[in-house]
Design a protein around this motif. Structure first.
Motif, mmCIF file in Angstrom:
data_model
loop_
_atom_site.group_PDB
_atom_site.id
_atom_site.type_symbol
_atom_site.label_atom_id
_atom_site.label_comp_id
_atom_site.label_asym_id
_atom_site.label_seq_id
_atom_site.Cartn_x
_atom_site.Cartn_y
_atom_site.Cartn_z
ATOM 1 N N ASP A 82 14.569 21.608 -9.644
ATOM 2 C CA ASP A 82 16.020 21.247 -9.631
ATOM 3 C C ASP A 82 16.494 19.709 -10.023
ATOM 4 N N ASP A 237 16.813 29.440 -17.552
ATOM 5 C CA ASP A 237 17.781 28.643 -16.599
ATOM 6 C C ASP A 237 17.407 27.974 -15.667
ATOM 7 N N ARG A 238 18.489 27.454 -14.854
ATOM 8 C CA ARG A 238 17.959 26.907 -13.769
ATOM 9 C C ARG A 238 17.234 28.084 -12.411
ATOM 10 N N SER A 239 17.500 29.179 -12.622
ATOM 11 C CA SER A 239 17.148 29.914 -11.561
ATOM 12 C C SER A 239 15.581 30.685 -12.106
ATOM 13 N N GLY A 240 15.245 30.522 -13.308
ATOM 14 C CA GLY A 240 13.900 30.719 -13.819
ATOM 15 C C GLY A 240 14.143 32.171 -14.635
ATOM 16 N N SER A 241 15.617 32.386 -14.819
ATOM 17 C CA SER A 241 15.708 33.713 -15.392
ATOM 18 C C SER A 241 15.821 33.438 -17.103
#
Length: 279
Positions: A82, A237-241
């Motif tokens: 993060d 993206d930040r969520s890992g998607s």
């Protein structure tokens, strides 16, 4: 708690094209990143992916390790934290997408990387990239540290010239525009150097006898990017998607007058490809 890039840091980045975020990564995390890549390196040695070359025995044994965040969750968790996304998003001015990652051992005798601009090869468009270069061992000019050319990001993308491979450098290089000068950087483990995609920068040769200059770089772009040349089908993206963008078939930010350059190194997706490095 996620770290915050200060307004002063953002102003410095906008004016100079780079900023050093001191102690952005904890000493413990910096050590853990090194340990995870050393484990990976041992695996690659055992399986024969890394092979020593007679003409460059040490440099070939310690190559750049590219895009192993795709196959090593323990590495992805450390380098795509993060805090790293927060830095990229603050400097890009929008949510960030991770494009590609690289780990550098930069062993003794390793050649320098000539002056270049990251987005010349990454090809994010219509805007640019922000690269976060994480220092993982003390870095100075003698052991292959970074140099930057402050303000050069305002010139747009420039066309490099091929150079003859030598004991000191390789690949392609940019001639410094009149009125611009190299600025050597000295960093300590945990410092992060943020680089605008159009900033002219490079690294010195490691002329020491026994000091490595370990570092890791992640290239980010903003979600407004429409095209990317590298890993366009597997941005994170930040969520890992995974997020897809169109392939930039003219990866020099859409400029048809600039020829294509590709990456080199040992990679989790396309090992040993091309001749142009980006740091």
């Amino acid at each position: 708690m996620t770290k915050i890039v200060s307004a002063e840091d953002r102003r410095f980045f906008e004016e100079n094209g780079y900023v050093v975020l001191r102690h952005w990564v904890s000493a413990e995390d910096a050590q853990q990143i090194n340990q995870e890549f050393h484990k990976l390196w041992m695996d690659l040695i055992r399986e024969g992916t890394i092979v020593q070359e007679e003409d460059r025995p040490l440099e070939s044994v310690f190559p750049r390790l590219r895009d192993y965040h795709f196959t090593r969750p323990e590495i992805a968790g450390l380098i795509l934290s993060d805090d790293m996304f927060a830095a990229a998003e603050a400097l890009l001015g929008e949510p960030a997408l991770a494009i590609s990652t690289s780990y550098y051992f930069k062993g003794p005798g390793t050649r320098g990387l000539p002056a270049h601009q990251d987005n010349y090869s990454v090809g994010a468009a219509p805007k640019t990239t922000c690269s976060l270069w994480t220092c993982l061992s003390a870095s100075q000019p003698r052991n292959g540290g970074l140099y930057v050319v402050p303000g050069s990001h305002k010139l747009g993308l420039l066309e490099p010239e091929p150079i003859e491979e030598s004991e000191a450098e390789y690949g392609e290089k940019l001639s410094l525009p009149e009125g611009y000068e190299k600025l050597p950087l000295e960093t300590n483990p945990g410092d992060v150097v943020a680089l605008h995609g159009n900033l002219v920068h490079g690294s010195y040769a490691n002329v020491t006898k026994n000091r490595f200059r370990q570092a890791h770089v992640t290239h980010f772009t903003g979600t407004s990017a429409e095209r990317v040349a590298l890993n366009h089908h597997a941005l994170l993206d930040r969520s890992g998607s995974k997020v897809r963008r169109r392939l930039n078939v003219r990866p020099k930010a859409g400029n048809p007058t600039l020829k294509k350059a590709v990456w080199s190194g040992v990679g989790g997706s396309k090992p040993w490809e091309g001749s142009q490095d980006v740091e």
